[in-house]
Scaffold this motif. Structure first.
Motif, PDB file in Angstrom:
ATOM      1  N   VAL A 193      -3.530   2.171   5.400  1.00  0.00           N
ATOM      2  CA  VAL A 193      -2.441   1.279   4.993  1.00  0.00           C
ATOM      3  C   VAL A 193      -1.294   1.473   5.986  1.00  0.00           C
ATOM      4  CG1 VAL A 193      -0.785   0.702   3.163  1.00  0.00           C
ATOM      5  CG2 VAL A 193      -3.103   1.465   2.556  1.00  0.00           C
ATOM      6  N   LYS A 194      -0.749   0.365   6.465  1.00  0.00           N
ATOM      7  CA  LYS A 194       0.387   0.435   7.396  1.00  0.00           C
ATOM      8  C   LYS A 194       1.650   0.053   6.630  1.00  0.00           C
ATOM      9  CE  LYS A 194      -0.145  -0.886  11.669  1.00  0.00           C
ATOM     10  NZ  LYS A 194      -0.395  -1.758  12.845  1.00  0.00           N
ATOM     11  N   GLU A 195       2.530   1.029   6.480  1.00  0.00           N
ATOM     12  CA  GLU A 195       3.786   0.831   5.744  1.00  0.00           C
ATOM     13  C   GLU A 195       4.541  -0.384   6.275  1.00  0.00           C
ATOM     14  OE1 GLU A 195       6.827   1.461   3.065  1.00  0.00           O
ATOM     15  OE2 GLU A 195       5.240   2.952   3.213  1.00  0.00           O
ATOM     16  N   GLY A 196       4.886  -1.289   5.360  1.00  0.00           N
ATOM     17  CA  GLY A 196       5.660  -2.460   5.711  1.00  0.00           C
ATOM     18  C   GLY A 196       4.862  -3.590   6.348  1.00  0.00           C
ATOM     19  N   VAL A 197       3.605  -3.340   6.691  1.00  0.00           N
ATOM     20  CA  VAL A 197       2.761  -4.353   7.333  1.00  0.00           C
ATOM     21  C   VAL A 197       1.631  -4.781   6.404  1.00  0.00           C
ATOM     22  CG1 VAL A 197       1.253  -4.872   9.308  1.00  0.00           C
ATOM     23  CG2 VAL A 197       3.285  -3.433   9.626  1.00  0.00           C
ATOM     24  N   THR A 198       0.918  -3.786   5.849  1.00  0.00           N
ATOM     25  CA  THR A 198      -0.202  -4.094   4.944  1.00  0.00           C
ATOM     26  C   THR A 198       0.049  -3.572   3.531  1.00  0.00           C
ATOM     27  OG1 THR A 198      -1.507  -2.094   5.385  1.00  0.00           O
ATOM     28  CG2 THR A 198      -1.809  -3.964   6.886  1.00  0.00           C
ATOM     29  N   GLY A 199       1.185  -2.937   3.332  1.00  0.00           N
ATOM     30  CA  GLY A 199       1.502  -2.405   2.018  1.00  0.00           C
ATOM     31  C   GLY A 199       2.655  -1.438   2.094  1.00  0.00           C
ATOM     32  N   LEU A 200       2.782  -0.639   1.056  1.00  0.00           N
ATOM     33  CA  LEU A 200       3.820   0.382   1.044  1.00  0.00           C
ATOM     34  C   LEU A 200       3.335   1.598   0.269  1.00  0.00           C
ATOM     35  CD1 LEU A 200       5.347   0.127  -1.964  1.00  0.00           C
ATOM     36  CD2 LEU A 200       6.295  -1.860  -0.861  1.00  0.00           C
ATOM     37  N   PHE A 201       4.048   2.694   0.477  1.00  0.00           N
ATOM     38  CA  PHE A 201       3.643   3.982  -0.086  1.00  0.00           C
ATOM     39  C   PHE A 201       4.594   4.471  -1.165  1.00  0.00           C
ATOM     40  CE2 PHE A 201       1.959   4.392   4.352  1.00  0.00           C
ATOM     41  CZ  PHE A 201       0.616   4.416   4.008  1.00  0.00           C
ATOM     42  N   PHE A 202       4.047   5.300  -2.042  1.00  0.00           N
ATOM     43  CA  PHE A 202       4.843   6.180  -2.891  1.00  0.00           C
ATOM     44  C   PHE A 202       4.341   7.583  -2.575  1.00  0.00           C
ATOM     45  CE2 PHE A 202       1.270   4.616  -5.375  1.00  0.00           C
ATOM     46  CZ  PHE A 202       0.739   5.742  -5.991  1.00  0.00           C
ATOM     47  N   TYR A 203       5.220   8.585  -2.676  1.00  0.00           N
ATOM     48  CA  TYR A 203       4.888   9.896  -2.132  1.00  0.00           C
ATOM     49  C   TYR A 203       4.716  11.002  -3.169  1.00  0.00           C
ATOM     50  CZ  TYR A 203       5.534   7.663   2.307  1.00  0.00           C
ATOM     51  OH  TYR A 203       5.398   6.818   3.379  1.00  0.00           O
ATOM     52  N   GLU A 204       4.772  10.661  -4.431  1.00  0.00           N
ATOM     53  CA  GLU A 204       4.480  11.633  -5.491  1.00  0.00           C
ATOM     54  C   GLU A 204       3.521  10.989  -6.469  1.00  0.00           C
ATOM     55  OE1 GLU A 204       8.171  12.693  -7.285  1.00  0.00           O
ATOM     56  OE2 GLU A 204       8.995  13.532  -5.449  1.00  0.00           O
ATOM     57  N   GLN A 205       2.567  11.742  -6.953  1.00  0.00           N
ATOM     58  CA  GLN A 205       1.640  11.216  -7.962  1.00  0.00           C
ATOM     59  C   GLN A 205       2.309  11.314  -9.331  1.00  0.00           C
ATOM     60  OE1 GLN A 205      -1.937  13.550  -7.085  1.00  0.00           O
ATOM     61  NE2 GLN A 205      -3.038  11.642  -6.748  1.00  0.00           N
ATOM     62  N   THR A 206       3.332  10.475  -9.520  1.00  0.00           N
ATOM     63  CA  THR A 206       4.055  10.443 -10.789  1.00  0.00           C
ATOM     64  C   THR A 206       4.240   8.997 -11.232  1.00  0.00           C
ATOM     65  OG1 THR A 206       6.247  10.300  -9.748  1.00  0.00           O
ATOM     66  CG2 THR A 206       5.386  12.537 -10.193  1.00  0.00           C
TER      67      THR A 206
END
Length: 172
Positions: free
Chosen positions: A104-117
């Motif tokens: 996944v490319k941040e801002g291009v194909t999606g976005l991330f979250f960085y904690e499993q919460t």
């Protein structure tokens, strides 16, 4: 609607995604997948969440093509389903660890979250909803094609031929 799909086992963290969407009753989530946690996921899901169980690939593909975004909370070495979503032009909201950082490319194909919460997933969905420029389905699909079987075969063949030629050059 948002979509998640996986074998329903603990480490895939579908429970976190469902819990997050329980806290966002104005947003619809579709869950596709079978496995030992299917009944507990069904019991956990609020009325804005449709838990469909196992579905054949053509049904999954239809939902992948129609979803606003695919939500992925697992920490996987690679993870094929985010690439399948992207091949349908669908952006991915993914846990920013493991293979997702490559697929996944941040801002291009999606976005991330960085904690499993739950809070981190909710925050990512809210950020997704507030984007001023929507994701480009063609760009997402083009990125997914970089993981194609054809590309893999071509590059492996080129690598083997290169090493073979280097070796032959050394032994002559």
């Amino acid at each position: 609607f948002y979509l998640t799909s996986s074998r329903l086992v603990g480490y895939k963290r579908i429970d976190l995604i469902v819990e997050a969407f329980n806290d966002m009753p104005d947003k619809k989530l579709v869950v596709i997948g079978g496995g030992p946690n299917l009944e507990s996921i069904r019991q956990q899901a609020a009325s804005n969440i449709s838990v469909m169980g196992y579905q054949p690939f053509d049904v999954l593909k239809h939902y992948l093509q129609k979803a606003k975004a695919f939500v992925f909370a697992a920490d996987e070495d690679f993870g094929m389903i985010p690439i399948e979503a992207q091949s349908c032009g669908t952006p991915v909201i993914a846990y920013g660890r493991g293979g997702s950082l490559e697929t996944v490319k941040e801002g291009v194909t999606g976005l991330f979250f960085y904690e499993q919460t739950v809070e981190s997933i909710i925050g990512a969905v809210e950020r997704f909803e507030k984007l001023e420029t929507p994701f480009d389905p063609k760009m997402i699909r083009n990125h997914a094609e970089t993981f194609s079987e054809e590309r893999f075969k071509k590059e492996i063949k080129e690598f083997v031929e290169l090493k073979y030629n280097e070796f032959n050059h050394l032994v002559k």
